[in-house]
Write a protein that holds these residues in place. Structure first.
Motif, mmCIF file in Angstrom:
data_model
loop_
_atom_site.group_PDB
_atom_site.id
_atom_site.type_symbol
_atom_site.label_atom_id
_atom_site.label_comp_id
_atom_site.label_asym_id
_atom_site.label_seq_id
_atom_site.Cartn_x
_atom_site.Cartn_y
_atom_site.Cartn_z
ATOM 1 N N ARG A 1 -13.881 56.909 13.007
ATOM 2 C CA ARG A 1 -13.529 55.411 13.076
ATOM 3 C C ARG A 1 -13.683 54.744 14.126
ATOM 4 N NH1 ARG A 1 -7.609 55.299 9.890
ATOM 5 N NH2 ARG A 1 -8.238 56.378 7.804
ATOM 6 N N ILE A 2 -13.864 55.191 15.123
ATOM 7 C CA ILE A 2 -14.376 54.688 16.515
ATOM 8 C C ILE A 2 -15.596 53.734 16.421
ATOM 9 C CG2 ILE A 2 -15.943 56.550 17.449
ATOM 10 C CD1 ILE A 2 -13.923 55.817 20.194
ATOM 11 N N LEU A 3 -16.174 54.065 15.243
ATOM 12 C CA LEU A 3 -17.513 53.346 14.888
ATOM 13 C C LEU A 3 -17.529 52.227 14.056
ATOM 14 C CD1 LEU A 3 -19.876 56.218 14.816
ATOM 15 C CD2 LEU A 3 -19.895 54.851 16.647
ATOM 16 N N LYS A 4 -16.058 51.805 13.728
ATOM 17 C CA LYS A 4 -15.810 50.798 12.718
ATOM 18 C C LYS A 4 -16.502 49.403 13.147
ATOM 19 C CE LYS A 4 -11.865 48.901 10.651
ATOM 20 N NZ LYS A 4 -11.807 49.438 9.016
ATOM 21 N N GLN A 5 -16.317 49.065 14.348
ATOM 22 C CA GLN A 5 -17.208 47.878 14.892
ATOM 23 C C GLN A 5 -18.689 47.713 14.828
ATOM 24 O OE1 GLN A 5 -15.881 47.693 19.072
ATOM 25 N NE2 GLN A 5 -14.254 46.112 18.501
ATOM 26 N N VAL A 6 -18.919 49.004 14.511
ATOM 27 C CA VAL A 6 -20.671 48.772 14.185
ATOM 28 C C VAL A 6 -20.945 48.094 12.695
ATOM 29 C CG1 VAL A 6 -22.715 50.506 13.418
ATOM 30 C CG2 VAL A 6 -20.803 51.164 15.241
ATOM 31 N N ALA A 7 -19.923 47.946 11.999
ATOM 32 C CA ALA A 7 -19.937 47.232 10.628
ATOM 33 C C ALA A 7 -20.523 45.800 10.770
ATOM 34 C CB ALA A 7 -18.624 47.036 9.968
ATOM 35 N N ASP A 8 -20.235 45.403 11.928
ATOM 36 C CA ASP A 8 -20.680 44.054 12.162
ATOM 37 C C ASP A 8 -21.979 43.958 12.774
ATOM 38 O OD1 ASP A 8 -18.008 42.931 11.922
ATOM 39 O OD2 ASP A 8 -17.497 42.934 13.945
ATOM 40 N N TYR A 9 -22.840 45.132 12.953
ATOM 41 C CA TYR A 9 -24.260 45.085 13.348
ATOM 42 C C TYR A 9 -24.919 46.051 12.450
ATOM 43 C CZ TYR A 9 -21.939 43.600 17.417
ATOM 44 O OH TYR A 9 -21.183 42.528 18.610
ATOM 45 N N PRO A 10 -25.252 45.524 11.340
ATOM 46 C CA PRO A 10 -26.055 46.447 10.058
ATOM 47 C C PRO A 10 -27.254 46.773 10.396
ATOM 48 C CG PRO A 10 -25.477 43.797 9.430
ATOM 49 C CD PRO A 10 -25.325 44.034 10.658
ATOM 50 N N ALA A 11 -27.757 46.732 11.795
ATOM 51 C CA ALA A 11 -29.190 47.232 12.188
ATOM 52 C C ALA A 11 -28.801 48.706 12.600
ATOM 53 C CB ALA A 11 -29.902 46.623 13.156
ATOM 54 N N ARG A 12 -27.552 48.858 13.223
ATOM 55 C CA ARG A 12 -26.859 50.050 13.762
ATOM 56 C C ARG A 12 -26.224 51.178 12.754
ATOM 57 N NH1 ARG A 12 -29.767 48.500 18.117
ATOM 58 N NH2 ARG A 12 -28.663 47.422 19.726
ATOM 59 N N HIS A 13 -26.144 50.652 11.530
ATOM 60 C CA HIS A 13 -25.277 51.487 10.591
ATOM 61 C C HIS A 13 -26.186 52.901 10.511
ATOM 62 C CE1 HIS A 13 -23.339 47.885 8.098
ATOM 63 N NE2 HIS A 13 -23.153 48.043 9.446
ATOM 64 N N ALA A 14 -27.546 52.785 10.257
ATOM 65 C CA ALA A 14 -28.021 54.012 10.002
ATOM 66 C C ALA A 14 -28.036 54.904 11.073
ATOM 67 C CB ALA A 14 -29.664 53.778 9.616
ATOM 68 N N SER A 15 -28.133 54.507 12.372
ATOM 69 C CA SER A 15 -28.025 55.537 13.661
ATOM 70 C C SER A 15 -26.709 55.993 13.517
ATOM 71 C CB SER A 15 -28.629 54.679 14.888
ATOM 72 O OG SER A 15 -27.464 53.577 15.187
#
Length: 155
Positions: A111-125
């Motif tokens: 869940r620490i990566l929840k903010q990644v939701a706002d950066y679709p280019a970072r989802h796969a990584s």
């Protein structure tokens, strides 16, 4: 705003990757690559007779977000089973794509990566480690099934 994405906790997880390396002769290996950025995770596992991960190693070459995800996966992998890993992967995808809360239980740290939701280019990584673990466990389960079949056939 992107500075918020790279919090001290994310950078700490990225810098302290548990179980770094490879296993010799693993029962299962999974590899995932994020095509957009090239982040890569290779995961090796061995399972016990009940399908729990008993040995785990990971070789991760990824951005800080991919490394952080691998850090959480490394902390949680030992003792996990296929259903838990699938549920964590599915919850992580829902968290990134549709506002879900994220994984529960042993993989809740993702869940620490929840903010990644706002950066679709970072989802796969962010997903490479959990997806590589899932593939490794599936392969190890197949290895266990094949081994039992061979033993039964030889009897």
């Amino acid at each position: 705003m992107i500075d918020d994405l790279y919090s001290a906790r994310i950078l700490s997880l990225a810098a302290n990757l548990p179980y770094a390396g490879r296993l010799s002769a693993p029962e299962g290996t999974g590899e995932k690559i994020a095509k957009l950025c090239g982040s890569r995770a290779i995961v090796d596992v061995d399972l016990d007779e009940n399908g729990h991960v008993v040995r785990f190693a990971q070789d991760v070459k990824a951005c800080a977000l991919g490394q952080a995800g691998a850090g959480v996966v490394g902390e949680a992998a030992i003792g996990s089973r296929l259903a838990e890993i699938e549920a964590a992967r599915d919850a992580m995808l829902a968290m990134l794509k549709s506002g879900g809360e994220g994984p529960e239980g042993r993989f809740e740290g993702l869940r620490i990566l929840k903010q990644v939701a706002d950066y679709p280019a970072r989802h796969a990584s962010s997903m490479v480690a959990i997806e590589a673990l899932l593939d490794a466990v599936r392969q190890a389960l197949k290895h266990h099934t094949d081994t039992r079949t061979n033993i039964a056939g030889a009897a």
